[in-house]
Design a protein around this motif. Structure first.
Motif, PDB file in Angstrom:
ATOM      1  N   GLU A  10       8.357  -0.633   7.984  1.00  0.00           N
ATOM      2  CA  GLU A  10       7.324  -1.373   7.240  1.00  0.00           C
ATOM      3  C   GLU A  10       8.008  -2.479   6.432  1.00  0.00           C
ATOM      4  O   GLU A  10       8.217  -2.378   5.223  1.00  0.00           O
ATOM      5  CB  GLU A  10       6.544  -0.420   6.331  1.00  0.00           C
ATOM      6  CG  GLU A  10       5.839   0.705   7.057  1.00  0.00           C
ATOM      7  CD  GLU A  10       4.686   0.201   7.920  1.00  0.00           C
ATOM      8  OE1 GLU A  10       4.282  -0.972   7.760  1.00  0.00           O
ATOM      9  OE2 GLU A  10       4.185   0.984   8.746  1.00  0.00           O
ATOM     10  N   LEU A  58       9.642   3.634   3.669  1.00  0.00           N
ATOM     11  CA  LEU A  58       9.088   2.397   4.234  1.00  0.00           C
ATOM     12  C   LEU A  58      10.074   1.767   5.219  1.00  0.00           C
ATOM     13  O   LEU A  58       9.683   1.305   6.298  1.00  0.00           O
ATOM     14  CB  LEU A  58       8.764   1.407   3.114  1.00  0.00           C
ATOM     15  CG  LEU A  58       7.573   1.777   2.210  1.00  0.00           C
ATOM     16  CD1 LEU A  58       7.533   0.867   0.989  1.00  0.00           C
ATOM     17  CD2 LEU A  58       6.255   1.681   2.978  1.00  0.00           C
ATOM     18  N   ALA A 113       3.211   0.575  -1.694  1.00  0.00           N
ATOM     19  CA  ALA A 113       4.202  -0.260  -2.379  1.00  0.00           C
ATOM     20  C   ALA A 113       3.622  -0.829  -3.671  1.00  0.00           C
ATOM     21  O   ALA A 113       4.296  -0.872  -4.708  1.00  0.00           O
ATOM     22  CB  ALA A 113       4.656  -1.386  -1.459  1.00  0.00           C
ATOM     23  N   ASP A 114       2.345  -1.247  -3.621  1.00  0.00           N
ATOM     24  CA  ASP A 114       1.697  -1.800  -4.814  1.00  0.00           C
ATOM     25  C   ASP A 114       1.633  -0.771  -5.942  1.00  0.00           C
ATOM     26  O   ASP A 114       1.867  -1.097  -7.107  1.00  0.00           O
ATOM     27  CB  ASP A 114       0.288  -2.274  -4.452  1.00  0.00           C
ATOM     28  CG  ASP A 114      -0.438  -2.855  -5.656  1.00  0.00           C
ATOM     29  OD1 ASP A 114      -0.041  -3.944  -6.102  1.00  0.00           O
ATOM     30  OD2 ASP A 114      -1.387  -2.208  -6.151  1.00  0.00           O
ATOM     31  N   ALA A 137       5.992  -4.302   3.290  1.00  0.00           N
ATOM     32  CA  ALA A 137       5.855  -3.431   2.116  1.00  0.00           C
ATOM     33  C   ALA A 137       7.219  -3.142   1.496  1.00  0.00           C
ATOM     34  O   ALA A 137       7.372  -3.145   0.266  1.00  0.00           O
ATOM     35  CB  ALA A 137       5.164  -2.128   2.518  1.00  0.00           C
ATOM     36  N   PRO A 170       0.963   1.556   3.833  1.00  0.00           N
ATOM     37  CA  PRO A 170       2.239   1.186   3.206  1.00  0.00           C
ATOM     38  C   PRO A 170       2.126   0.097   2.151  1.00  0.00           C
ATOM     39  O   PRO A 170       2.815   0.151   1.126  1.00  0.00           O
ATOM     40  CB  PRO A 170       3.096   0.735   4.391  1.00  0.00           C
ATOM     41  CG  PRO A 170       2.127   0.384   5.474  1.00  0.00           C
ATOM     42  CD  PRO A 170       0.972   1.309   5.288  1.00  0.00           C
ATOM     43  N   LEU A 171       1.275  -0.925   2.370  1.00  0.00           N
ATOM     44  CA  LEU A 171       1.171  -2.011   1.392  1.00  0.00           C
ATOM     45  C   LEU A 171       0.569  -1.510   0.080  1.00  0.00           C
ATOM     46  O   LEU A 171       1.028  -1.875  -1.010  1.00  0.00           O
ATOM     47  CB  LEU A 171       0.339  -3.158   1.965  1.00  0.00           C
ATOM     48  CG  LEU A 171       1.016  -3.962   3.088  1.00  0.00           C
ATOM     49  CD1 LEU A 171       0.038  -4.956   3.692  1.00  0.00           C
ATOM     50  CD2 LEU A 171       2.242  -4.695   2.549  1.00  0.00           C
TER      51      LEU A 171
END
Length: 483
Positions: A329, A324, A299-300, A332, A295-296
């Motif tokens: 999450e 998310l 998101a990035d 994120a 998830p991180l």
């Protein structure tokens, strides 16, 4: 005069011939080139033409063609010929002015059609559309005008207007690959994917080498959740045009849909090698990392896509953000929400802003910030009293409070009055009633939902709650019995 029934003078027909050729081309006569027209008929053709059966078929075909072409008077033929003289002298403006000065409400639709064509040549598309609309208003079965209007509206990007015109052209017998393929495009633009598929298949049958119609068919397959069929088409397209970025992008989308994120990532690497890193490729990579449970990183990638786009379209980022939030999450989701909130300064519409605020409220709940979430949701509802999702979230928030039952039911009842979320609101309301042991009103709500839309899960819940209620009704009440 319009509607004249007497046969046209051969001299007038000969004068009209160059107009017909310029507007419609020699193929209007069933010929491949002007040289074939000049060659004249062979002796075999002459003998065939003399047979009664051929003459009958020829007359029938002429009547059929006449049914989709307006009549033109001798005066109007002269007018169109004069306009042709101006066109030959490269005076398009003069030709348009001449025709416009003689256009009449009771005149032939062919004049309006010619004006529309000339305006198209000058890229005056709005005026051309008005002229072509006038042509089909006067003569609703004017197939060629409907075809031209459909093509023009497609160029203008007016999907609904293009669809209307192309459907009429098809109904009147237009069966060329361009008309049918554009009809597929228009249906796709209106999210009518079954109709789009049908049109694209017909267009491909008539023009098997057309890459555009095959790409359209592949998209229709993906949108109908048939990505494996799309991959077969895309393999063929990529083999023919391995340098086409749009083919690789759609193949990545299809690989994602079949649950093959590794292949999708490879497609995107090739895509970025062809056209460089773009907002589209970054957002698709974000979707891939979501599928991979990262998830991180996802998101990035979506943040990068928003920053790369000249005119950021937050639609795909909102889809990722919702996923998310649904998955809990929080970190994120917070990263992506902050960027979307900054983007709001450059212009969200009210619907997008309300979506963002609802998602922010859900994240606040997940962080344990219940009061902050309720404040955000009440602001959303103040601005849009018909925001059903926000009303349901408020009902759920108050339902978690020890003394919040009355307020929760108030919000659920308001949401239940909104058609799009009616059943969802009733189900959430029923869940709350069940948790408080109020089975009878919960049963009534579940039955209402089941009457509107039968669902196996609702039926199972209803059966279970009815069983609990029957068992409870058989149990003796506290302090009951004879003294």
């Amino acid at each position: 005069m319009v509607g004249r029934k007497s046969p046209m003078n051969p001299r007038i027909l000969l004068r009209f011939l160059p107009i017909w050729l310029v507007l419609f081309g020699p193929r209007a006569f069933g010929q491949e080139s002007s040289s074939e027209l000049e060659a004249g008929p062979t002796q075999i053709e002459l003998s065939i033409w003399r047979t009664p059966s051929y003459q009958r078929r020829f007359a029938e075909s002429f009547r059929s063609q006449a049914s989709v072409e307006p009549r033109v008077s001798a005066v109007e033929v002269d007018l169109m010929s004069d306009a042709m003289d101006l066109m030959a002298a490269n005076d398009i403006d003069g030709a348009i002015s001449l025709l416009e000065s003689k256009r009449r409400v009771d005149g032939s639709a062919a004049i309006d059609f010619m004006v529309g064509n000339l305006l198209c040549v000058q890229a005056r598309l709005e005026e051309a559309s008005e002229a072509l609309e006038a042509a089909v208003d006067k003569f609703p079965d004017f197939r060629r005008a409907w075809m031209r209007l459909g093509d023009l509206e497609a160029r203008r990007g007016d999907v609904e207007a293009a669809h209307r015109a192309l459907v009429e052209a098809y109904r009147l017998g237009a069966n060329d690959s361009d008309t049918i393929g554009l009809l597929g495009w228009a249906n796709a633009g209106l999210d009518r994917w079954v109709a789009a598929e049908s049109a694209y298949r017909q267009a491909i049958m008539l023009a098997p080498d057309s890459l555009d119609w095959k790409l359209g068919l592949a998209e229709a397959m993906i949108r109908q959740r048939r990505p494996r069929e799309a991959l077969v088409i895309l393999d063929e397209l990529i083999e023919l045009r391995p340098d086409s970025s749009k083919f690789w992008a759609m193949q990545a989308e299809a690989h994602l849909a079949v649950g093959d994120p590794s292949s999708a990532a490879l497609d995107l690497e090739i895509l970025e090698a062809i056209e460089g890193v773009t907002a589209r490729s970054r957002s698709m990579l974000g979707d891939i990392h979501l599928e991979d449970g990262m998830p991180l990183v996802a998101a990035d990638r979506h943040l990068a896509a928003l920053k790369l786009a000249e005119s950021p379209d937050p639609g795909r980022a909102f889809v990722a953000l919702r996923r998310l939030v649904d998955g809990g999450e929080v970190q994120a989701a917070g990263m992506l929400m902050d960027e979307l909130r900054e983007l709001h300064a450059s212009g969200f519409d009210s619907r997008e802003l309300a979506t963002l605020e609802r998602l922010e409220a859900r994240v606040a709940v997940q962080r344990g910030e219940q009061a902050e979430a309720a404040a955000v949701l009440e602001k959303v509802v103040d601005e849009d009293p018909l925001d059903g999702e926000a009303l349901i979230l408020l009902g759920r928030y108050h339902g978690r409070m020890p003394d919040g039952m009355e307020r929760a039911e108030y919000w659920f009842d308001r949401a239940a009055m909104i058609e799009d979320v009616r059943n969802q609101a009733k189900l959430r309301h029923a869940d709350l009633l069940i948790s408080r042991g109020r089975y009878a009103p919960a049963i009534a709500l579940l039955k209402q939902v089941q009457r509107e839309e039968e669902r196996a899960s609702v039926k199972a819940l209803l059966d279970r709650v009815e069983r609990y209620e029957r068992q409870r009704s058989r149990e003796p009440s506290d302090g009951g019995g004879a003294s």
